[in-house]
Design an enzyme around this catalytic site. Structure first.
Site, mmCIF file in Angstrom:
data_model
loop_
_atom_site.group_PDB
_atom_site.id
_atom_site.type_symbol
_atom_site.label_atom_id
_atom_site.label_comp_id
_atom_site.label_asym_id
_atom_site.label_seq_id
_atom_site.Cartn_x
_atom_site.Cartn_y
_atom_site.Cartn_z
ATOM 1 N N CYS A 112 -3.196 9.268 -7.284
ATOM 2 C CA CYS A 112 -4.316 10.065 -7.617
ATOM 3 C C CYS A 112 -3.913 10.907 -8.175
ATOM 4 O O CYS A 112 -3.019 12.052 -8.183
ATOM 5 C CB CYS A 112 -5.493 9.506 -7.883
ATOM 6 S SG CYS A 112 -6.548 9.893 -8.983
ATOM 7 N N HIS A 207 -5.077 3.863 -8.888
ATOM 8 C CA HIS A 207 -5.410 3.008 -7.861
ATOM 9 C C HIS A 207 -5.420 2.264 -7.678
ATOM 10 O O HIS A 207 -5.723 0.994 -7.810
ATOM 11 C CB HIS A 207 -6.979 3.775 -7.329
ATOM 12 C CG HIS A 207 -7.336 5.082 -7.332
ATOM 13 N ND1 HIS A 207 -7.255 5.552 -5.992
ATOM 14 C CD2 HIS A 207 -7.255 5.842 -7.964
ATOM 15 C CE1 HIS A 207 -8.073 6.276 -6.052
ATOM 16 N NE2 HIS A 207 -8.501 6.773 -7.430
ATOM 17 N N GLU A 209 -4.347 0.531 -4.705
ATOM 18 C CA GLU A 209 -5.439 -0.341 -3.480
ATOM 19 C C GLU A 209 -6.580 -0.961 -4.192
ATOM 20 O O GLU A 209 -7.217 -2.305 -3.530
ATOM 21 C CB GLU A 209 -5.974 0.339 -2.470
ATOM 22 C CG GLU A 209 -6.997 1.959 -3.231
ATOM 23 C CD GLU A 209 -6.652 3.152 -3.634
ATOM 24 O OE1 GLU A 209 -7.438 3.924 -4.035
ATOM 25 O OE2 GLU A 209 -5.119 2.895 -4.546
#
Length: 229
Positions: A112, A207, A209
């Site tokens: 990001c 993102h 994660e």
């Protein structure tokens, strides 16, 4: 067993209204992702640039995490939007961290804001304001991507995948050291970049994660960082 140490850049986050109590902070999801693929996560706090060489010598891999806008002074522009979501100290520290990681040939995964910082560090520019890319919280997905044939992201995510979208800025002019390898099919926003100059860098605008247990490719991305990049 000697584990691969993955440094994760942290943010500076005030936890009181006056902004006097500042925490070093990064999403636990990054830590979980690194652990899940057998790595040893190490959070790197924003600090004096004189510490950068020691940090990079300690780690094996680097993740540049998300957060504030990259200040436009670093790509030769004036601020054109009404926003105070900047942190010059973090910009300067992470630019130095990235430069040292490249010097030491340590692999970098940029997420990001991290992708935007990498693009700026190599001479690219950013769109300071874009619409229709802020879904709010990063949980779940909001749109698909179109990946480029032969790219790492195509191998990991296939020709199309669902991603989240929590950014208000994006790459405008892509640095010549990279090729764009994933796009938002709605407006061709660049969603992933891969180095073409021998640097060991991959960057994603979303993102991953937060999608490790939801969409194929995101956990595999962390495995790629540890085992192949």
């Amino acid at each position: 067993m000697c584990r691969t140490i993955v440094g994760i850049s942290a943010n500076l986050c005030p936890v009181d209204e006056a902004g006097k109590n500042i925490h070093t902070s990064v999403s636990r999801k990054f830590v979980d992702g690194v652990r899940m693929v057998g790595g040893l996560p190490m959070v790197i706090p924003v600090g004096d640039k004189s510490l950068v060489q020691d940090y990079v010598e300690t780690i094996d891999r680097l993740i540049l995490s998300g957060g504030q806008n990259v200040h436009p002074q670093f790509y030769g522009e004036e601020k054109t939007i009404d926003s105070d979501d900047y942190n010059l100290a973090r910009d300067e520290f992470e630019l130095a961290l990235l430069k040292e990681a490249i010097r030491q040939n340590k692999p970098v995964m940029a997420i990001c804001r991290g992708l935007q910082l990498v693009n700026v560090a190599f001479g690219g520019t950013l769109n300071q304001q874009i619409d229709n890319h802020w879904q709010g919280q990063p949980f779940g997905t909001s749109h698909s991507i179109r990946t480029e044939k032969g790219s790492v992201v195509e191998r990991l995510f296939g020709q199309a995948s669902q991603i989240n979208s929590v950014h208000r800025q994006s790459i405008k002019d892509l640095a010549s050291n990279f090729r764009a390898t994933a796009f938002d099919p709605r407006d061709n926003t660049i969603e992933a970049i891969e180095a073409v100059d021998g640097s060991r860098i991959i960057g994603l605008q979303w993102h991953p994660e937060f999608l490790i247990n939801e969409e194929k490719g995101n956990l595999e991305l962390f495995q790629y960082l540890l085992q192949e990049l």
